[in-house]
Design an enzyme around this catalytic site. Structure first.
Site, PDB file in Angstrom:
ATOM      1  CD  GLU A   1      -2.994  -0.823  -0.017  1.00  0.00           C
ATOM      2  OE1 GLU A   1      -3.015   0.280  -0.609  1.00  0.00           O
ATOM      3  OE2 GLU A   1      -3.696  -1.772  -0.360  1.00  0.00           O
TER       4      GLU A   1
ATOM      5  CG  LEU B   1       8.778   3.129  -5.823  1.00  0.00           C
ATOM      6  CD1 LEU B   1       8.348   2.470  -7.132  1.00  0.00           C
ATOM      7  CD2 LEU B   1       8.632   2.136  -4.675  1.00  0.00           C
ATOM      8  N   GLY B   2      10.591   6.971  -6.273  1.00  0.00           N
ATOM      9  CA  GLY B   2      10.030   8.305  -6.105  1.00  0.00           C
ATOM     10  C   GLY B   2       9.359   8.539  -4.762  1.00  0.00           C
ATOM     11  CE1 TYR B   3       5.601  12.929  -5.030  1.00  0.00           C
ATOM     12  CE2 TYR B   3       3.994  11.185  -5.294  1.00  0.00           C
ATOM     13  CZ  TYR B   3       4.400  12.480  -5.526  1.00  0.00           C
ATOM     14  OH  TYR B   3       3.601  13.322  -6.253  1.00  0.00           O
TER      15      TYR B   3
ATOM     16  CB  CYS C   1     -19.853  -0.868 -14.937  1.00  0.00           C
ATOM     17  SG  CYS C   1     -19.640  -0.199 -13.271  1.00  0.00           S
TER      18      CYS C   1
ATOM     19  CE1 TYR D   1      -6.731   3.063  -0.587  1.00  0.00           C
ATOM     20  CE2 TYR D   1      -4.360   3.184  -0.186  1.00  0.00           C
ATOM     21  CZ  TYR D   1      -5.459   2.530  -0.714  1.00  0.00           C
ATOM     22  OH  TYR D   1      -5.293   1.333  -1.338  1.00  0.00           O
TER      23      TYR D   1
ATOM     24  CG  ASP E   1      -7.921   4.078  -4.685  1.00  0.00           C
ATOM     25  OD1 ASP E   1      -9.159   3.981  -4.805  1.00  0.00           O
ATOM     26  OD2 ASP E   1      -7.123   3.537  -5.474  1.00  0.00           O
TER      27      ASP E   1
ATOM     28  CB  CYS F   1     -14.914   2.983 -13.629  1.00  0.00           C
ATOM     29  SG  CYS F   1     -15.800   4.552 -13.514  1.00  0.00           S
TER      30      CYS F   1
ATOM     31  CB  CYS G   1     -23.886   4.716 -13.134  1.00  0.00           C
ATOM     32  SG  CYS G   1     -22.503   5.860 -13.394  1.00  0.00           S
TER      33      CYS G   1
END
Length: 351
Positions: free
Chosen positions: A50, A93-95, A212, A133, A151, A202, A218
């Site tokens: 996650e 991988l970043g961040y 869906c 999250y 998310d 989606c 919807c």
DNA sequence: AAGTCGGGGGC
DNA sequence: GCCCCAGACTT
């Protein structure tokens, strides 16, 4: 301000039935069939995946996830590792705040909870790098706690389902509380189902509404333009910053590297020296004497600015002033915590 | 509420 | 090129 004109529960049974047939197979996932037989995911694996998946695609995460599990099979193993080793493996991988928080979280789980993750979202939320999250995702997936797992994928699904008339950011808490009312007993499967739905059916630029399970209710479909949602906030333009990068090698061909500051962009990662990054390019100011040669430009795009570096290299003899870093063999740079930007710089000089 | 924080894949 | 991704944290 309320934005959901007629809030009603999602057809969670239909969503789960769809998921039972179409769940993606992912390295960190326990399939709905396995879960039905009582299998429980390992909270450590779920947490690790996650955090890696925050603002990052499944394809980019897969190799990193396997490598981390191989090196550190348990949260205690990760907590016992030096932060520097974690940053080396996270490089690319970043961040990078995620990597620092990941390690701090592992240490906290060992110190505060004896190496066992809290089982409720409320407890998980107190740990570094675990926000609303991630806390909800871990608690739902590992323990079926009936919480809203919201998310980017789920935001899109719900924005379309409700034909949300404002950008998601303005209605996030309303979406969360409304989603909470739709969570079934199989909370973990439901959370993963909505995320798979957003990733496959989606999707951002295509909505395969005929496939869906939420199509009957919807509102986005009824507008005739489901991909018109979510409404996007206006984007700020990306400024350009300019600078110089200095690749220095000693008589043996080793490259001079050093550690970036503790805070800010690419904090605590490894770099080659650069000038300040400014709105206009200034003349180079070489860090040491040498026969400096220009290698062209490296362009790198960050979230909120674009960087253009002029790359220079030289063989330097007087290395006394270069005492705060270290010298690395070119063949060993794979074991340094070098972000992609600096790998591009080294590549541009042929290293 | 807005800004900071990477990098890559898909179109 | 542009958009967006299993967001969190700071101010």
């Amino acid at each position: 301000m309320l934005h959901l004109s007629a809030p009603h529960p999602l057809d969670s049974a239909a969503v789960l039935a769809w998921y039972d047939r179409h769940a993606r197979t992912l390295p960190w996932r326990t399939s709905p069939q396995q879960r039905a037989q009582g299998a429980r995911p390992d909270p450590y694996s779920v947490w690790l995946s996650e955090v890696m998946l925050q603002q990052t695609t499944v394809a980019a995460v897969a190799r990193y996830f396997a490598r981390f599990i191989e090196l550190w099979p348990t949260v205690a193993d990760l907590a016992a590792a030096p932060l520097e080793a974690v940053l080396v493996e996270w490089a690319g991988l970043g961040y990078y705040a995620r990597a620092r928080n990941l390690h701090a979280c592992a240490v906290a789980v060992v110190d505060r909870y004896g190496g066992v993750f809290p089982d409720r979202a409320e407890g998980l939320r107190t740990l570094p790098g675990i926000g609303p999250y991630t806390a909800a995702a871990i608690a739902a997936i590992c323990h079926d706690e009936p919480v809203a797992v919201l998310d980017g994928n789920v935001e899109r699904v719900l924005a379309r389902y409700h034909a949300l008339p404002v950008p998601v950011r303005e209605a996030k808490e309303e979406l969360r509380s409304n989603l909470r009312c739709s969570v079934p007993v199989r909370a973990g499967d439901f959370a993963q189902a909505l995320m798979d739905l957003g990733a496959t059916v989606c999707a951002p630029r295509s909505a395969l509404c005929m496939l869906c399970p939420l199509e009957p209710g919807c509102a986005g479909v009824r507008t005739g333009n489901p991909t018109g949602y979510p409404i996007k906030p206006s984007k700020a333009d990306r400024p350009i910053r300019y600078g110089h990068a200095y690749v220095m090698r000693d008589g043996g061909g080793d490259i001079y590297l050093r550690t970036r500051p503790d805070k800010g962009l690419l904090a605590k990662m490894t770099e080659v020296p650069t000038s300040d990054w400014t709105a206009a390019l200034v003349e180079p100011s070489y860090p040491a004497a040498g026969d400096w040669r220009h290698h062209g430009q490296v362009v790198h795009v960050f979230t909120h600015f674009r960087l253009e570096l002029e790359v220079w290299s030289a063989i330097v003899s007087d290395t006394a002033a270069l005492a705060d870093g270290w010298w690395a063999e070119p063949r060993d740079t794979g074991r340094e915590a070098l972000p992609t930007l600096f790998r591009k710089v080294l590549a541009s000089v042929g290293l």
